[in-house]
Design an enzyme around this catalytic site. Structure first.
Site, PDB file in Angstrom:
ATOM      1  N   THR A 121       4.811   1.446   2.305  1.00 40.89           N
ATOM      2  CA  THR A 121       3.497   1.670   3.008  1.00 40.89           C
ATOM      3  C   THR A 121       3.294  -0.154   2.741  1.00 40.89           C
ATOM      4  O   THR A 121       3.214  -0.408   1.705  1.00 40.89           O
ATOM      5  CB  THR A 121       2.617   2.635   2.990  1.00 40.89           C
ATOM      6  OG1 THR A 121       1.633   1.976   3.521  1.00 40.89           O
ATOM      7  CG2 THR A 121       1.967   2.138   1.081  1.00 40.89           C
ATOM      8  N   ASP A 122       2.921  -0.822   3.814  1.00 42.59           N
ATOM      9  CA  ASP A 122       2.465  -2.169   4.059  1.00 42.59           C
ATOM     10  C   ASP A 122       1.228  -1.854   2.912  1.00 42.59           C
ATOM     11  O   ASP A 122       0.818  -3.231   2.373  1.00 42.59           O
ATOM     12  CB  ASP A 122       1.974  -2.598   5.248  1.00 42.59           C
ATOM     13  CG  ASP A 122       1.356  -1.511   5.621  1.00 42.59           C
ATOM     14  OD1 ASP A 122       0.558  -1.639   6.225  1.00 42.59           O
ATOM     15  OD2 ASP A 122       1.142  -2.045   7.335  1.00 42.59           O
ATOM     16  N   GLU A 123       0.615  -0.569   2.916  1.00 42.57           N
ATOM     17  CA  GLU A 123      -0.745  -0.242   2.189  1.00 42.57           C
ATOM     18  C   GLU A 123      -0.592  -1.424   0.496  1.00 42.57           C
ATOM     19  O   GLU A 123      -1.924  -1.279  -0.199  1.00 42.57           O
ATOM     20  CB  GLU A 123      -1.427   0.665   2.630  1.00 42.57           C
ATOM     21  CG  GLU A 123      -1.834   0.776   3.586  1.00 42.57           C
ATOM     22  CD  GLU A 123      -2.724   2.135   3.487  1.00 42.57           C
ATOM     23  OE1 GLU A 123      -3.733   2.109   2.814  1.00 42.57           O
ATOM     24  OE2 GLU A 123      -2.588   3.129   4.823  1.00 42.57           O
ATOM     25  N   TYR A 148      -4.728   6.000  -2.783  1.00 40.66           N
ATOM     26  CA  TYR A 148      -4.235   6.281  -2.292  1.00 40.66           C
ATOM     27  C   TYR A 148      -2.471   4.815  -2.107  1.00 40.66           C
ATOM     28  O   TYR A 148      -1.523   5.104  -2.345  1.00 40.66           O
ATOM     29  CB  TYR A 148      -3.166   6.175  -0.262  1.00 40.66           C
ATOM     30  CG  TYR A 148      -2.834   6.620  -0.369  1.00 40.66           C
ATOM     31  CD1 TYR A 148      -1.176   7.234  -0.220  1.00 40.66           C
ATOM     32  CD2 TYR A 148      -2.474   5.675   1.160  1.00 40.66           C
ATOM     33  CE1 TYR A 148      -0.431   6.427   0.289  1.00 40.66           C
ATOM     34  CE2 TYR A 148      -1.534   4.771   2.371  1.00 40.66           C
ATOM     35  CZ  TYR A 148      -0.374   5.577   1.810  1.00 40.66           C
ATOM     36  OH  TYR A 148       0.362   5.016   2.304  1.00 40.66           O
ATOM     37  N   LYS A 152       1.153   4.652  -4.168  1.00 39.26           N
ATOM     38  CA  LYS A 152       2.009   4.347  -3.613  1.00 39.26           C
ATOM     39  C   LYS A 152       2.756   2.548  -4.080  1.00 39.26           C
ATOM     40  O   LYS A 152       4.191   2.477  -4.575  1.00 39.26           O
ATOM     41  CB  LYS A 152       1.869   4.057  -2.131  1.00 39.26           C
ATOM     42  CG  LYS A 152       2.205   5.275  -1.869  1.00 39.26           C
ATOM     43  CD  LYS A 152       3.042   5.678  -1.638  1.00 39.26           C
ATOM     44  CE  LYS A 152       4.346   5.609  -1.008  1.00 39.26           C
ATOM     45  NZ  LYS A 152       5.624   6.705  -0.394  1.00 39.26           N
TER      46      LYS A 152
END
Length: 332
Positions: A121-123, A148, A152
């Site tokens: 993810t870009d997060e 989260y 990741k």
């Protein structure tokens, strides 16, 4: 690659990818999914049993994973806990699935020398200021802000370490926010759509200034397949569709598409540590691999998504009441 193992293939993005692979290629697909609340067997209904199999199991179960990896030509790793609000309430499932699960799959692909693609993810990059001209690139330092995104980020670093230390043939991708069919109603876009369909006013975190870079799940699926087929081992590819919009604009677009007044919603308490802005620079993926998104008109893609939820109430209504009850308890 005649046989793909897809972890987390009964979830939102995973199930869209499974359908894309079966439609666009001749591959056989095995899905490994623990079938938690975010998975739905109905998302895989109607698939050809000659080319598709669902195995219910935990991605952190080494024995189950090893048997499946041994039989596969390539592994695409979608399995992840992914809802930020849930990670704030209980981080452990995110550690278990995102870190221990990824480690377990990496060890299996290392033993069997199996091609591996890790979906992220870009997060992991944290967030950007609203007026920042920069976007995330493959060289952006990691700066995760929640349980989260930090788990990741950790899983990404595990993959990179297994590539360098053990020669695992792996690629990684970091994608922006997905929308489309089969997404759980706890997520922003389907929550607002199903609230309107359910006769409840939509909800907006804070003032709705937070910006997300939206991409249709079908475009994400096409990018992952292209990376799997042609990506260079050890490389990271960013996947985005230049779809930056703030949450207020997205919500008002949903209301307009559904024939409602654009101000017919309620403001609710903002999420703790809510990232301000995400923005993806997908130049490498486009130029190196020749991938381009098809859903370049966000409003058109969103309209199709609204229609899907309107036509598939039997898919989302069984979990709607419980989901809204949890949000109500949190004041959201």
């Amino acid at each position: 690659m005649s046989h793909l193992l897809i972890t987390g293939g009964a979830g939102f993005i995973g199930s869209n990818f499974v359908r894309h692979v079966l439609r666009e290629t001749d591959h056989r697909v095995t899905v490994l999914d623990r079938m938690t609340y975010a998975a739905n067997e109905a998302s895989l209904a109607g698939l050809d049993p000659q080319r598709f199999e669902l195995v219910v199991g935990d991605v952190a179960d080494a024995e189950v994973v090893d048997d499946l990896v041994r039989a596969a030509d390539a592994v695409v790793h979608f399995a992840a806990e992914s809802h930020n609000d849930n990670s704030l309430n209980d981080p452990w499932p995110f550690v278990h699935t995102n870190l221990i699960g990824t480690y377990t799959v990496l060890e299996a692909v290392r033993r069997h020398r199996t091609r591996f693609h890790h979906v992220s993810t870009d997060e992991v990059f944290g967030d950007l200021q609203l007026d920042d001209p920069q976007r995330f690139t493959e060289e952006t330092p990691y700066n995760p802000s929640s349980p989260y995104s930090s788990t990741k980020a950790g899983s990404d670093l595990l993959v990179r370490a297994w590539v360098r230390s053990f020669g695992v043939e792996a690629t990684l991708s970091n994608c922006s926010n997905n929308y489309g069919p089969y997404q759980h109603v706890e997520k922003f876009i389907p929550r607002q759509i199903t609230n309107v369909l359910w006769g409840v006013r939509p909800k907006l975190y804070g003032e709705g200034r937070n910006v997300r870079d939206w991409i249709h799940a079908e475009d994400h699926s096409a990018a992952v397949l292209r990376i799997l087929e042609a990506g260079a081992p050890g490389r990271t590819y960013l996947v985005g569709a230049d779809g930056e919009l703030d949450n207020l604009t997205v919500l008002r677009t949903i209301l307009r598409l559904m024939g409602r007044d654009e101000n017919d919603f309620d403001h609710v308490r903002d999420r703790a540590g809510h990232d301000l802005r995400y923005a993806i620079d997908g130049t490498r993926t486009r130029e190196e691999l020749g991938w381009e998104p098809c859903y370049t008109d966000f409003e058109s893609g969103l309209g199709a998504t609204v229609s899907w939820y309107a036509e598939h109430r039997d898919w989302w209504e069984p979990v709607k009441a419980a989901t809204e009850a949890k949000y109500a308890e949190a004041g959201q």
